[in-house]
Scaffold this active site. Sequence first.
Site, mmCIF file in Angstrom:
data_model
loop_
_atom_site.group_PDB
_atom_site.id
_atom_site.type_symbol
_atom_site.label_atom_id
_atom_site.label_comp_id
_atom_site.label_asym_id
_atom_site.label_seq_id
_atom_site.Cartn_x
_atom_site.Cartn_y
_atom_site.Cartn_z
ATOM 1 N N LYS A 152 34.064 -3.524 -23.841
ATOM 2 C CA LYS A 152 35.452 -3.368 -23.407
ATOM 3 C C LYS A 152 36.349 -3.895 -24.531
ATOM 4 C CE LYS A 152 34.084 -2.055 -19.288
ATOM 5 N NZ LYS A 152 32.801 -1.502 -19.765
ATOM 6 N N LYS A 210 26.717 3.945 -10.392
ATOM 7 C CA LYS A 210 26.924 2.569 -9.926
ATOM 8 C C LYS A 210 26.030 2.278 -8.727
ATOM 9 C CE LYS A 210 30.682 1.402 -12.386
ATOM 10 N NZ LYS A 210 30.524 0.494 -13.548
ATOM 11 N N ALA A 235 38.248 -1.707 -19.218
ATOM 12 C CA ALA A 235 37.992 -1.807 -17.783
ATOM 13 C C ALA A 235 38.770 -0.716 -17.040
ATOM 14 C CB ALA A 235 38.379 -3.184 -17.279
ATOM 15 N N GLU A 279 22.134 -1.285 -16.832
ATOM 16 C CA GLU A 279 23.335 -1.956 -17.356
ATOM 17 C C GLU A 279 23.701 -3.153 -16.482
ATOM 18 O OE1 GLU A 279 26.446 0.702 -18.661
ATOM 19 O OE2 GLU A 279 28.016 -0.706 -18.084
ATOM 20 N N TYR A 311 36.086 -8.126 -11.182
ATOM 21 C CA TYR A 311 35.144 -7.414 -12.056
ATOM 22 C C TYR A 311 34.703 -8.298 -13.219
ATOM 23 C CZ TYR A 311 33.617 -4.198 -15.708
ATOM 24 O OH TYR A 311 32.920 -3.608 -16.728
ATOM 25 N N TRP A 340 34.500 5.600 -22.431
ATOM 26 C CA TRP A 340 34.879 5.814 -21.026
ATOM 27 C C TRP A 340 36.382 5.587 -20.911
ATOM 28 C CZ3 TRP A 340 37.437 3.187 -17.188
ATOM 29 C CH2 TRP A 340 37.369 3.743 -15.901
ATOM 30 N N ASP A 347 27.081 -5.576 -20.370
ATOM 31 C CA ASP A 347 28.493 -5.202 -20.302
ATOM 32 C C ASP A 347 29.322 -6.461 -20.043
ATOM 33 O OD1 ASP A 347 31.049 -4.349 -19.664
ATOM 34 O OD2 ASP A 347 30.442 -2.710 -18.382
ATOM 35 N N ASP A 380 24.364 1.238 -13.539
ATOM 36 C CA ASP A 380 25.182 0.039 -13.746
ATOM 37 C C ASP A 380 25.245 -0.771 -12.457
ATOM 38 O OD1 ASP A 380 26.892 -1.879 -14.626
ATOM 39 O OD2 ASP A 380 28.556 -0.524 -15.112
ATOM 40 N N GLN A 417 26.954 7.552 -15.765
ATOM 41 C CA GLN A 417 26.658 6.177 -15.347
ATOM 42 C C GLN A 417 26.740 6.148 -13.825
ATOM 43 O OE1 GLN A 417 29.658 3.107 -15.029
ATOM 44 N NE2 GLN A 417 28.714 2.035 -16.756
HETATM 45 C C1 0XW Z 1 32.724 2.266 -15.772
HETATM 46 N N1 0XW Z 1 33.568 1.230 -16.359
HETATM 47 C C2 0XW Z 1 33.694 1.460 -17.791
HETATM 48 C C3 0XW Z 1 34.903 1.266 -15.681
HETATM 49 C C4 0XW Z 1 34.971 0.188 -14.641
HETATM 50 O O1 0XW Z 1 35.969 -0.726 -14.934
HETATM 51 C C5 0XW Z 1 33.643 -0.500 -14.738
HETATM 52 C C6 0XW Z 1 33.135 -0.180 -16.094
HETATM 53 C C7 0XW Z 1 31.708 -0.577 -16.309
HETATM 54 O O2 0XW Z 1 30.934 0.062 -17.028
HETATM 55 O O3 0XW Z 1 31.297 -1.606 -15.777
HETATM 56 MG MG MG Z 2 29.381 -1.556 -16.910
#
Ligand code: 0XW
Ligand code: MG
Length: 368
Positions: A265, A164, A294, A218, A56, A320, A241, A193, A162
Amino acid sequence: MRIAAIRIYGVSLPVVGGEYRMASATNKVLDSTVVEIETDTGLIGYGEVCPAGSVYQPQHTLGARAALEEICTSLIGLNPLEIENVARAMEAALNGSSYAKAAIDIALWDIAGKHYNARVCDLLGGAVRRKVPSYYSTTVMSPDDTAALVAEKQAEGYPKIQTKVGGRSLEEDIATIRKVGEIIRPNVKWAVDVNRGWSTRDAITASRLTEDLPYVLEQPCNTYDEIASIRSQLRHPVYLDESTEHLGIILKAAVERTADGFGLKVTRLGGLTAMRTVRDVCHFARLPFSCDDAWGGDIIAAACVHLAATVNPTLCEGAWIAAPYIDGHYDDIAGIEIKDGWIDVPTGAGLGITPKQNAFGEPIREYS
Ligand code: 0XW
Ligand code: MG
């Protein structure tokens, strides 16, 4: 007060639901590292770092543990309330690996809070509210499954979603964005994202083909430079990010106006001390940001929530936490939970987390 001992624990966190899929990686189990700092007065502070696998971002579990091995012995005997002095000692012991140092930094803030009988958010400048918004992050799924989950989560009360995408055909990503666009409510914030998954060509194409939809894009591409190079061709606001490796990138993005906000993070940036500075820079530049990590359990979740509680609400993109994907808590009473999309700020001193007996098993390393 002196640091008398540091214990390191390895905690395995299997993903509820089987796996968490992103463009960059699919994880089934996350390995967290918990740092326990014991002082000569008996006060104990906790920190945590849990990279989301080893793909990641450059940070990874064994890297964190190796870095702590380099650092910890030199911290014994230092005053834990002198957070800057401890940071200097960490810099003198090891170059880089800010994410491992972050776990120590978080534990020091926990100790400071317990010593001064204040919450970490009080020490960070003061909470502006009693609960903070969270956001729900889907994993990479089919267009229909993603839209169904988003409908469910916004009905639960999440103020932000969010979704993915990435790591598969661009057509399926665009179809997913469109499906979510059909059901997302106007009052719910929405980020798409890509977790570094698109080329610059893909990012320009996807953004243009969905330009009527109100999302924030993102981390569409792998690097800061790639994103900066296509910025003016994108039709959506851009959040960085994974590219936000340190304060310097945030400053650069703020000055060059390369980003409209950030998904941050805490451990990647170096802990709560670094995040306090980042927060103040973002306040000054009027750039919104989230307070995430993370992955990880109650300790890192509490750190994110304390920080988020101090953020100007108009710039707060939420905290988050991995709780929806983790079975159980380190602290069964005050463990961090999401209720209707929001998280109560812990009320106890320090981080406000008291790990239950044997929450982490036996230490994997001990320094004294
Ligand atoms: C959604 N998150 C905060 C958790 C995963 O680790 C990935 C991350 C992100 O926004 O990339
Ligand atoms: Mg992200």
